[in-house]
Each structure stands twice: as structure tokens, then as C-alpha cells.
Design a protein around this motif. Structure first.
Motif, mmCIF file in Angstrom:
data_model
loop_
_atom_site.group_PDB
_atom_site.id
_atom_site.type_symbol
_atom_site.label_atom_id
_atom_site.label_comp_id
_atom_site.label_asym_id
_atom_site.label_seq_id
_atom_site.Cartn_x
_atom_site.Cartn_y
_atom_site.Cartn_z
ATOM 1 N N PHE A 42 0.719 -1.281 0.086
ATOM 2 C CA PHE A 42 0.109 0.042 -0.181
ATOM 3 C C PHE A 42 0.910 1.241 -0.080
ATOM 4 N N THR A 43 1.775 1.215 0.792
ATOM 5 C CA THR A 43 2.892 2.392 0.910
ATOM 6 C C THR A 43 3.345 2.530 -0.530
ATOM 7 N N TRP A 60 1.875 5.800 -16.387
ATOM 8 C CA TRP A 60 1.075 4.882 -15.792
ATOM 9 C C TRP A 60 1.599 3.431 -15.936
ATOM 10 N N VAL A 68 2.240 1.647 -3.450
ATOM 11 C CA VAL A 68 1.330 2.138 -4.415
ATOM 12 C C VAL A 68 0.777 3.638 -4.351
ATOM 13 N N CYS A 69 0.708 4.042 -3.025
ATOM 14 C CA CYS A 69 0.589 5.449 -2.716
ATOM 15 C C CYS A 69 1.764 6.430 -3.381
ATOM 16 N N VAL A 70 3.020 5.871 -3.193
ATOM 17 C CA VAL A 70 4.017 6.475 -3.521
ATOM 18 C C VAL A 70 4.160 6.653 -5.321
ATOM 19 N N VAL A 121 1.160 6.405 -7.139
ATOM 20 C CA VAL A 121 0.255 7.236 -7.421
ATOM 21 C C VAL A 121 0.634 8.657 -7.230
ATOM 22 N N ALA A 122 1.046 8.918 -6.229
ATOM 23 C CA ALA A 122 1.796 10.372 -5.875
ATOM 24 C C ALA A 122 2.636 10.927 -6.901
ATOM 25 N N VAL A 151 4.660 -0.737 -9.233
ATOM 26 C CA VAL A 151 3.843 -1.491 -8.324
ATOM 27 C C VAL A 151 4.109 -3.155 -8.087
#
Length: 491
Positions: free
Chosen positions: A23-24, A182, A26-28, A30-31, A189
């Protein structure tokens, strides 16, 4: 039933750690993708718009000059898009460099603004804001740049911002940028998932080993140990602490078993003697005389001493041993306690040498417990000193402490046993063993009594060949000050 079902569905620590790391990541990702998109829209497109503004600023003098040459009106440009584009295009380069073979000027590449379609997005308005030529759908988009002739505004140049254009090439470029971003995010990811899986396995492998070892330890296997892999992180420290705990439990369990074996022996001996004596009296084999009663009384005293020691030790371990601290003279206390052992020491062939290096040593303590301390130390010397030996007892003062020493002759105690001689359930094997009597509880009780009086007790090798027990108790403050003042006056 539902709680059990949901508890089984709850993810374990492996899944939780894996999901947390993933999750960390993925957040990075996306950011970073959103930041790249924002940077593209705000940075790159802003740069293109700035280039167009500079290009139009360079074209303004030519437009004004053409306006003057055609009678100071814009009729010459109405509907003339080709002429309008000609005014917007930059002038040929005046670089003096010349091709050595063709003898022709070297023309530069088209400017960046030309490639972005600035010509198609530029509009000319007259002084009243009416459309003249260029991009027809302005609708207030873009910034108006005035065209001033002799201090009078004769028209405006308006360029639509670059992001408002939806040409096919621009859209394809934008889509390709987003797709690349993307795609890189998806690859990142996937790599993060693989790294998270590897990390969770590496981190949780020693934890699983410790969980398994903990279950074995709870089942009574105190010999279990965890391989710490000599790491200095928290997991390695946890494994080291677990091994220390298992070692302490194994030692305590061994001491408990030894203590129970010794205790059963100590209880069986007097009980066996009592049983045999009473049976002999009951059968008439041994008459009921003063000597037989004294023999029974001696065994009962042994049992009573053992039970009392066990009771006192249990109170000390629970912190429930009672103390009544009052001022008392340690010298007087020793003088009163020692005569009770004179005959027993003499019967055992042990000579006693008393040295009083002070007339009085007043301490704050419990007279009954300190007498018990002295008796236990005398009993220890009596039981564990060979016949023909000697016991030297000294009492004196060192700084602000009262010091008592009990030094006996052989046999001695090996160095490895000295540090643990006051431990509960600990027995020294060898010559100082239960063969000479005693359950081995006296020194443990002495240690608890000294702790309650804020003193110290330690065991060392005696110069006489046996054991040297040293007791230190703090003097009363008034007594210490009186001694110091008298000593100063004498000096």
C-alpha cells in the motif's frame, strides 16, 4: 460461532506486513504519477506558452510597422490569413556563418513555438476589440497584448493558451505521456509487491522461529534456543533476550527440582528418626527416658527450623516479611547471640575467636531479624567447617557503616559458586553439602534481611581456607556524626 469464523478470516502478520508495504508503494507511485502530470501541465506547457509570448513580443514591431505602412488601419489584414502568418513568423537568421560549399546562409530550425501551432492560436483585434484576423474563437481566452502607435492603442494580439488546443498531435503526445507514466507506475507496483514479499519473508522468518520456540517453552521444554544470527537489529535482540529467558527458566527449573529433592531429604530424615523412635517406644524396645525424649526433641527442633526457614523465605520472596526498625547496638546484639553457639561449636571441635573493634555500633534495624541473621551465619559456619577448624568473628566500623565478618577454615567454596551462594534454591555441592546438615535456606534469608536494612552482604574466599562472609549495615546518622566529631577532637 461468528467470532471464530471472522477470527480465522483475519489476516496474519505476514499478510498485514505485505499489504502495508504494498500500500505504501502504491501510494508513492500514484503520488509520483499525479506529480508528473501536474508538472507536465504546469511546467512544460507553461514553458511553451512563455516561448510563444516571447515570439509574439518580437513580432509586435513588425505588425505595428505594417499597420503604419497601410494607412493606419487593419483592412489590409482582414481575411488575409497568409499575410497575417507572414507577420507572425520570425525573420530569417542573420548569422554570418556561411556554408563553405553552398555559399548560402545557414537557416535555423523552426522555433519551438512554431511547432506548437502558435500561428493558429493567435488573433488580431482592432482598437474596439473586434475580430480582424487569426484564431476566431477567442471568447476571452488568453492575455491581450496591446498594439500602441504614437501613444494610442490601435489593436490587440490575443493568443489562446496551449492547453486549450486539442489538435490530434497534441492529444497523442499527451496520451503517450500519461500512458508512459502509468505503465512505469504499474511496473513499480509490481516490483514493490515482489520486494514486499521478500521483505516480509525475511523479517518474519525469525519471528516464526521464536513463536515456535515459545510454544515449546510453554510446553516445558526449557532447553529450546533460537538462533539469533548475530544480528544487531530489534529481531536479533529479541532472539537474544528469548535465549536468556529460556536459560534462566531452565536454571530455575533445575534449582527448583534440586530444592524439592533436598527438601524431601531434609524432611524425611527427622521424620524417619521420629517414626523409628516412636515405634521402638511403642513396641517397648526403647524405654521412655530423658535421653529418648531429648532425641525426639532434637528431631522436632530440626523440623521446626526447616519449616521456619521455608516460611521466612516465602515471606521475603513475597515482600511480606515484617520489620520493626529501632535503634540497637550491633556489638551488644552479637555478644548476646554468640554464647548460644559456644557449646555446639566446642562440641564440633571449632575454636571461636571474637574481635570487637568498637565499644558500640548503633544501627537502625529489627533486633529479632538481625539476631536471626547472626544465628544463620553462625549455623552456616558450624555446619560447614571441618572439626579442628576455627571461626574468627570481627565487628568494627568503616566510614559510615558497621561491618561484621565471619571467617571460617576449610573446606572452602569454589569461585564459580560464590556469586550465586545467596540465590534461592541454590546449593553448593561437594564438601559443603547437606551431609553436614541444613537445607541451604539460611544464606538466602540473610540476603533478604540485609536488603530490608539497606545493607550489603557478600561472600569471598577466607584466608583461613574456608568462607569469608562480610555484612555491612549503615550506622545511624547521629552515631556516625558523634564518632566523626570525637575522632576529630582526638586528632
Amino acid at each position: 460461532m461468528s467470532k471464530v469464523f471472522w477470527s480465522r478470516l483475519a489476516p496474519g502478520i505476514t499478510a498485514k506486513l505485505f499489504l502495508a508495504v504494498l500500500f505504501t508503494a502504491v501510494c508513492v507511485v500514484v503520488a509520483m504519477a499525479l506529480a508528473a502530470q501536474w508538472s507536465f501541465n504546469r511546467g512544460f506547457l507553461g514553458y511553451l506558452n512563455e516561448q510563444e509570448a516571447q515570439r509574439l513580443e518580437a513580432a509586435r514591431p513588425r505588425i505595428i510597422e505594417a499597420y503604419k505602412d497601410h494607412g493606419s488601419n487593419w483592412d489590409f489584414l482582414r481575411g488575409e490569413r497568409r499575410r497575417w502568418f507572414g507577420l507572425l513568423r520570425p525573420l530569417p537568421a542573420v548569422d554570418p556563418q556561411v556554408d563553405a560549399y553552398a555559399a548560402q546562409p545557414v537557416h535555423p530550425s523552426p522555433p519551438l513555438s512554431e511547432l506548437t501551432g502558435a500561428l493558429l492560436r493567435t488573433t488580431l483585434l482592432d482598437a474596439d476589440g473586434n475580430f480582424v484576423v487569426g484564431f476566431s474563437d477567442t471568447r476571452g481566452k488568453g492575455t491581450r497584448q496591446p498594439l500602441v502607435v504614437d501613444g494610442k492603442t490601435v489593436g490587440y494580439i490575443v493568443t489562446a493558451p496551449f492547453q486549450s488546443v486539442t489538435a490530434a498531435g497534441d492529444v497523442r503526445f499527451e496520451r503517450s505521456q500519461y500512458q508512459a507514466s502509468w505503465t512505469m507506475g504499474a511496473v513499480s507496483v509490481l516490483m514493490a509487491a515482489l520486494v514486499a514479499l521478500w521483505v516480509t519473508r525475511m523479517l518474519l522468518k525469525p519471528l516464526r522461529a521464536m513463536a515456535k520456540a515459545t510454544r515449546q517453552l510453554a510446553a516445558g521444554d526449557y532447553s529450546i534456543r533460537v538462533h539469533s544470527q548475530a544480528t544487531r537489529d530489534e529481531v536479533g535482540q529479541l532472539a537474544t533476550d528469548f535465549n536468556h529467558m529460556a536459560q534462566a527458566l531452565e536454571r530455575n527449573e533445575g534449582m527448583r527440582r534440586d530444592f524439592m529433592a533436598d527438601l524431601s531429604h531434609e524432611l524425611r530424615t527427622p521424620l524417619g528418626v521420629l517414626h523409628g523412635e516412636l515405634e521402638a517406644m511403642e513396641d517397648g524396645v526403647r524405654p521412655l527416658t530423658r535421653e529418648s525424649i531429648q532425641s525426639l526433641q532434637a528431631e522436632v527442633s530440626t523440623l521446626n527450623k526447616l519449616v521456619s526457614d521455608l516460611y521466612d523465605l516465602s515471606l521475603a520472596e513475597a515482600g511480606a516479611m515484617t520489620f520493626q526498625h529501632t535503634p540497637l547496638d550491633l556489638v551488644e546484639l552479637l555478644r548476646a547471640a554468640a554464647p548460644a553457639y559456644e557449646q555446639r561449636l566446642a562440641d564440633a571441635g571449632i575454636a571461636v575467636d571474637l574481635h570487637f573493634n568498637a565499644k558500640e555500633l548503633v544501627v537502625q534495624g529489627d533486633a529479632r531479624r538481625l539476631k536471626q541473621l547472626i544465628c544463620n551465619l553462625l549455623e552456616n559456619a558450624l555446619r560447614y567447617t571441618d572439626r579442628g577448624g576455627v571461626l574468627v568473628i570481627t565487628v568494627g566500623q568503616s566510614a559510615d557503616q558497621a561491618v561484621m565478618t565471619f571467617s571460617d577454615s576449610a573446606p572452602g567454596v569454589e569461585s564459580e559458586h560464590l556469586a550465586r551462594i545467596f540465590d534461592r534454591f541454590y546449593r553448593v555441592e561437594g564438601s559443603r553439602s547437606r551431609a553436614s546438615g541444613g537445607a541451604g535456606l539460611g544464606l538466602a534469608i540473610c540476603s533478604r534481611i540485609i536488603e530490608a536494612h539497606e545493607g550489603e552482604i557478600d561472600a569471598q574466599h577466607s584466608p583461613l581456607g574456608g568462607l569469608l562472609m562480610t555484612v555491612r549495615l549503615p550506622l545511624r546518622r547521629e552515631e556516625f556524626l558523634d564518632t566523626a566529631i570525637s575522632g576529630g577532637q582526638g586528632a
